[in-house]
Design a protein around this motif. Structure first.
Motif, PDB file in Angstrom:
ATOM      1  N   THR A 158       1.004  -1.265  -0.058  1.00 42.68           N
ATOM      2  CA  THR A 158       0.109  -0.063  -0.003  1.00 42.68           C
ATOM      3  C   THR A 158       0.964   1.210  -0.150  1.00 42.68           C
ATOM      4  N   THR A 159       0.915   2.058  -0.735  1.00 44.76           N
ATOM      5  CA  THR A 159       1.400   3.256  -1.316  1.00 44.76           C
ATOM      6  C   THR A 159       0.992   4.672  -0.411  1.00 44.76           C
ATOM      7  N   VAL A 160       1.852   5.322  -0.015  1.00 45.12           N
ATOM      8  CA  VAL A 160       1.374   6.740   0.575  1.00 45.12           C
ATOM      9  C   VAL A 160       1.416   7.743  -0.517  1.00 45.12           C
ATOM     10  N   ASN A 161       0.177   8.236  -1.021  1.00 49.67           N
ATOM     11  CA  ASN A 161       0.068   8.923  -2.103  1.00 49.67           C
ATOM     12  C   ASN A 161       0.383  10.552  -1.476  1.00 49.67           C
ATOM     13  N   VAL A 162       1.324  11.038  -2.219  1.00 51.88           N
ATOM     14  CA  VAL A 162       1.775  12.389  -1.634  1.00 51.88           C
ATOM     15  C   VAL A 162       1.277  13.476  -2.887  1.00 51.88           C
TER      16      VAL A 162
END
Length: 358
Positions: A159-163
């Protein structure tokens, strides 16, 4: 509490101080990073260049300094830079015969050493392809953590952390604090023009600070010559335009992706309905979208696509005059067919004139 208030812990510490003055702390994203590391031990921070991914990773390291004995930032752009970092890390860890280790052995012994212990954090910055960093990642089963930054949002199984851009109130606060002005109306309008992109805000703040031009005047100038200001160097080496150079070069070597991005740069809507692109071959369209997503140059929603407004400006400015006219006409046909307004005055101007120069 900002990282400047937290001293690094004893042990190995290789993390630079942030160079972005007064930008938002982004507590919500820092909490999301912490939760992702607690769940899986690995947290990829992904997003368009200029959104502040590296600053966010550094901020996390400083705020959580006491949780680690080893914190090491690694240039993750290619094998050579990662090899060099692991050779240095082997020396920092005082591994046996570290002075004689070649890069391959250094990677192996560092991975083995860290994989058997916890309380370490490795930050891989600027990863291009997740598969390239996999051979360098130690096991996190004993409590180690991996934090990566990348424009590529495709990290299978993670799961990515979208910035993205910062909140508007934070954009306004930053501009006012950086410039020492109280003109909140102009700051809000400028933040809108810059799409709340941290790098663009920092670049604008530095320009205003260096030239003494008031916020309202900078706003008017930006509306007249946006591409020139995005390319104009200030007191730090990276500008919005240069931050995307390698990504745009890769995209423009891929015909379908180059055509889609060129078209989107003239479409005035923030959310571009997929159905408005129905005349294009669906497989070619999917290939183009996939290529643009590798560099976070496009956001994909269930029924729409989105391109950051500053990306549109930079792309339009790089096109030749004939191509600008071609894609502006194509955008007008799509807009008219969808019953929306015609391309904006700015886009009309971009289509008529030569690209801006600095």
């Amino acid at each position: 509490m900002s990282h400047s208030e937290v001293p690094p812990p004893p042990g190995i510490w290789s993390v630079p101080a942030s160079t972005s003055r007064n930008l938002a702390a982004r507590d919500d994203l820092l909490a999301e990073i912490g939760a992702a590391l607690a769940r899986r031990g690995v947290a990829p921070l992904c997003g368009l260049g200029g959104t502040g991914k590296t600053k966010l990773a550094i901020e996390y390291a400083y705020r959580n300094a006491g949780a680690y004995d080893t914190v090491f930032l690694i240039d993750g752009q290619c094998q050579a830079t990662m090899d060099a970092s692991f050779v240095t890390l082997a020396a920092e860890l005082r591994l046996p015969e570290h002075e004689q280790l070649d890069p391959a052995r250094a990677v192996g012994v560092v991975r083995s050493k860290l994989g058997r212990r916890g309380r370490w954090l490795l930050l891989f910055d600027g990863v291009r392809d997740p598969s390239e960093v996999e051979p360098y990642i130690p096991s996190v089963s004993h409590g180690g953590h991996i934090l990566t930054t990348s424009q590529n949002p495709i990290w299978r199984g993670l799961t990515t952390v979208n910035v993205r851009g910062i909140e508007r109130a934070e954009s306004v606060r930053f501009l006012l604090q950086r410039t020492g002005e109280t003109d909140a109306e102009s700051a809000d309008a400028l933040a809108e023009e810059l799409g709340d992109l941290p790098l663009a805000l920092a670049q604008a703040g530095a320009y205003i600070e260096e030239t003494g031009r008031p916020l309202a005047e900078y706003l008017a100038l930006f509306r007249q010559r946006p591409a020139a200001l995005l390319e104009r160097p200030v007191s730090f080496p990276v500008t919005v335009a240069t931050a995307w150079e390698s990504s745009l070069a890769a995209v423009f070597s891929h015909q379908a992706a180059a055509e889609l991005l060129s078209l989107c740069s003239f479409l005035p809507m923030d959310a571009i309905p997929r159905r408005s692109l129905s005349e294009y071959d669906p497989l070619a369209l999917d290939d183009a979208i996939a290529m643009l997503r590798l560099h976070s140059l496009i956001e994909v929603r269930p029924h729409a696509l989105s391109v950051h407004r500053l990306v549109k400006i930079v792309v339009r400015n790089q096109l030749r005059r004939d191509d600008r006219r071609r894609w502006m006409d194509a955008a007008r046909r799509i807009v008219q067919a969808s019953g929306r307004i015609s391309p904006s005055t700015e886009e009309e101007r971009e289509g008529r004139t030569e690209p801006e120069s600095g």
